[in-house]
Motif scaffolding. Structure first.
Motif, PDB file in Angstrom:
ATOM      1  N   ASP A 133       0.852  -1.188   0.000  1.00 27.85           N
ATOM      2  CA  ASP A 133       0.000   0.000   0.000  1.00 27.85           C
ATOM      3  C   ASP A 133       0.889   1.239   0.000  1.00 27.85           C
ATOM      4  O   ASP A 133       1.319   1.704   1.052  1.00 27.85           O
ATOM      5  CB  ASP A 133      -0.912  -0.007   1.231  1.00 27.85           C
ATOM      6  CG  ASP A 133      -1.873   1.172   1.255  1.00 27.85           C
ATOM      7  OD1 ASP A 133      -2.152   1.728   0.171  1.00 27.85           O
ATOM      8  OD2 ASP A 133      -2.323   1.547   2.349  1.00 27.85           O
ATOM      9  N   THR A 134       1.199   1.734  -1.180  1.00 29.33           N
ATOM     10  CA  THR A 134       2.036   2.923  -1.311  1.00 29.33           C
ATOM     11  C   THR A 134       1.695   3.624  -2.614  1.00 29.33           C
ATOM     12  O   THR A 134       0.870   3.151  -3.383  1.00 29.33           O
ATOM     13  CB  THR A 134       3.538   2.556  -1.234  1.00 29.33           C
ATOM     14  OG1 THR A 134       4.291   3.767  -1.109  1.00 29.33           O
ATOM     15  CG2 THR A 134       3.995   1.776  -2.434  1.00 29.33           C
ATOM     16  N   ASN A 174       5.443   8.216  -2.892  1.00 28.04           N
ATOM     17  CA  ASN A 174       6.197   7.636  -1.783  1.00 28.04           C
ATOM     18  C   ASN A 174       7.484   6.975  -2.279  1.00 28.04           C
ATOM     19  O   ASN A 174       8.517   7.029  -1.614  1.00 28.04           O
ATOM     20  CB  ASN A 174       5.363   6.632  -1.008  1.00 28.04           C
ATOM     21  CG  ASN A 174       4.287   7.289  -0.178  1.00 28.04           C
ATOM     22  OD1 ASN A 174       4.313   8.482   0.066  1.00 28.04           O
ATOM     23  ND2 ASN A 174       3.316   6.508   0.248  1.00 28.04           N
ATOM     24  N   LEU A 175       7.429   6.338  -3.445  1.00 28.77           N
ATOM     25  CA  LEU A 175       8.638   5.742  -4.017  1.00 28.77           C
ATOM     26  C   LEU A 175       9.667   6.821  -4.342  1.00 28.77           C
ATOM     27  O   LEU A 175      10.871   6.629  -4.153  1.00 28.77           O
ATOM     28  CB  LEU A 175       8.310   4.944  -5.277  1.00 28.77           C
ATOM     29  CG  LEU A 175       7.568   3.641  -5.074  1.00 28.77           C
ATOM     30  CD1 LEU A 175       7.269   3.003  -6.426  1.00 28.77           C
ATOM     31  CD2 LEU A 175       8.344   2.694  -4.194  1.00 28.77           C
ATOM     32  N   THR A 189      15.477   9.739  -0.227  1.00 30.21           N
ATOM     33  CA  THR A 189      15.997   9.449   1.113  1.00 30.21           C
ATOM     34  C   THR A 189      17.180   8.491   1.046  1.00 30.21           C
ATOM     35  O   THR A 189      18.202   8.690   1.713  1.00 30.21           O
ATOM     36  CB  THR A 189      14.887   8.858   2.001  1.00 30.21           C
ATOM     37  OG1 THR A 189      13.813   9.803   2.077  1.00 30.21           O
ATOM     38  CG2 THR A 189      15.391   8.545   3.395  1.00 30.21           C
ATOM     39  N   GLU A 190      17.060   7.450   0.231  1.00 33.74           N
ATOM     40  CA  GLU A 190      18.152   6.482   0.093  1.00 33.74           C
ATOM     41  C   GLU A 190      19.393   7.126  -0.531  1.00 33.74           C
ATOM     42  O   GLU A 190      20.511   6.839  -0.126  1.00 33.74           O
ATOM     43  CB  GLU A 190      17.698   5.286  -0.750  1.00 33.74           C
ATOM     44  CG  GLU A 190      16.694   4.387  -0.050  1.00 33.74           C
ATOM     45  CD  GLU A 190      17.283   3.710   1.175  1.00 33.74           C
ATOM     46  OE1 GLU A 190      18.305   3.007   1.032  1.00 33.74           O
ATOM     47  OE2 GLU A 190      16.736   3.895   2.268  1.00 33.74           O
ATOM     48  N   LEU A 191      19.185   8.000  -1.509  1.00 32.56           N
ATOM     49  CA  LEU A 191      20.318   8.676  -2.138  1.00 32.56           C
ATOM     50  C   LEU A 191      21.012   9.611  -1.144  1.00 32.56           C
ATOM     51  O   LEU A 191      22.243   9.673  -1.093  1.00 32.56           O
ATOM     52  CB  LEU A 191      19.859   9.438  -3.379  1.00 32.56           C
ATOM     53  CG  LEU A 191      19.414   8.559  -4.551  1.00 32.56           C
ATOM     54  CD1 LEU A 191      18.722   9.403  -5.613  1.00 32.56           C
ATOM     55  CD2 LEU A 191      20.578   7.795  -5.129  1.00 32.56           C
ATOM     56  N   ILE A 192      20.229  10.316  -0.340  1.00 30.84           N
ATOM     57  CA  ILE A 192      20.811  11.182   0.685  1.00 30.84           C
ATOM     58  C   ILE A 192      21.588  10.352   1.699  1.00 30.84           C
ATOM     59  O   ILE A 192      22.708  10.679   2.074  1.00 30.84           O
ATOM     60  CB  ILE A 192      19.723  12.043   1.365  1.00 30.84           C
ATOM     61  CG1 ILE A 192      19.201  13.090   0.380  1.00 30.84           C
ATOM     62  CG2 ILE A 192      20.248  12.701   2.635  1.00 30.84           C
ATOM     63  CD1 ILE A 192      17.941  13.808   0.824  1.00 30.84           C
ATOM     64  N   ALA A 193      20.996   9.239   2.123  1.00 29.05           N
ATOM     65  CA  ALA A 193      21.658   8.353   3.091  1.00 29.05           C
ATOM     66  C   ALA A 193      22.954   7.775   2.525  1.00 29.05           C
ATOM     67  O   ALA A 193      23.887   7.481   3.273  1.00 29.05           O
ATOM     68  CB  ALA A 193      20.712   7.231   3.511  1.00 29.05           C
ATOM     69  N   ALA A 194      23.020   7.623   1.215  1.00 29.59           N
ATOM     70  CA  ALA A 194      24.214   7.084   0.564  1.00 29.59           C
ATOM     71  C   ALA A 194      25.241   8.184   0.267  1.00 29.59           C
ATOM     72  O   ALA A 194      26.215   7.945  -0.438  1.00 29.59           O
ATOM     73  CB  ALA A 194      23.838   6.358  -0.722  1.00 29.59           C
ATOM     74  N   ALA A 215       9.410  14.139   4.265  1.00 21.11           N
ATOM     75  CA  ALA A 215       9.304  13.737   2.864  1.00 21.11           C
ATOM     76  C   ALA A 215      10.054  14.712   1.979  1.00 21.11           C
ATOM     77  O   ALA A 215      10.272  15.854   2.333  1.00 21.11           O
ATOM     78  CB  ALA A 215       7.845  13.671   2.445  1.00 21.11           C
ATOM     79  N   VAL A 216      10.405  14.247   0.799  1.00 22.23           N
ATOM     80  CA  VAL A 216      11.023  15.089  -0.222  1.00 22.23           C
ATOM     81  C   VAL A 216      10.028  15.199  -1.357  1.00 22.23           C
ATOM     82  O   VAL A 216       9.587  14.212  -1.905  1.00 22.23           O
ATOM     83  CB  VAL A 216      12.340  14.458  -0.732  1.00 22.23           C
ATOM     84  CG1 VAL A 216      12.907  15.299  -1.856  1.00 22.23           C
ATOM     85  CG2 VAL A 216      13.324  14.309   0.405  1.00 22.23           C
ATOM     86  N   ASP A 217       9.639  16.415  -1.677  1.00 24.38           N
ATOM     87  CA  ASP A 217       8.661  16.626  -2.757  1.00 24.38           C
ATOM     88  C   ASP A 217       9.338  16.711  -4.094  1.00 24.38           C
ATOM     89  O   ASP A 217      10.425  17.115  -4.228  1.00 24.38           O
ATOM     90  CB  ASP A 217       7.853  17.885  -2.513  1.00 24.38           C
ATOM     91  CG  ASP A 217       6.903  17.708  -1.336  1.00 24.38           C
ATOM     92  OD1 ASP A 217       6.598  18.722  -0.718  1.00 24.38           O
ATOM     93  OD2 ASP A 217       6.480  16.582  -1.057  1.00 24.38           O
TER      94      ASP A 217
END
Length: 104
Positions: free
Chosen positions: A57-58, A62-63, A69-74, A102-104
């Motif tokens: 359910d997304t 959201n993807l 978020t994953e790119l920032i974390a990396a 969230a990132v818009d």
């Protein structure tokens, strides 16, 4: 690796039809030579069918947030992330206050 295999399969299919895919051909296209984009509605409908089939359910938004978020974390450069998300302004819209998650 998955996209490379997808591209090779689509190139084989194109060759069977007597056409070629240009190096800058669209990744996802209904045209055998990958010269046109899929419409946003087509992508949304396919994503909705896929997420129902696998029971998640997304939303595509959201993807998009997850990807950022994953790119920032990396530790990927913010300007690179902004470009990938289609943001102009070099990252000012990509990074948001910590009160929002969230990132818009």
């Amino acid at each position: 690796m998955i996209l490379r295999a997808y591209r090779q399969r689509r190139e084989q299919q194109a060759a069977e039809l007597g056409v070629t895919i240009a190096p800058d051909g669209r990744v996802f296209s209904n045209d055998p030579n990958h010269s046109t984009w899929l419409t946003p509605l087509t992508v949304s409908q396919r994503y909705a069918r896929m997420r129902r089939a696998i029971g998640i359910d997304t939303t595509t938004k959201n993807l998009r947030h997850f990807s950022a978020t994953e790119l920032i974390a990396a530790s990927i450069d913010v300007r690179t992330i902004a470009g990938r998300l289609g943001h102009s302004g070099g990252g000012t819209t990509t990074l948001i206050p910590s009160s929002r998650q969230a990132v818009d």
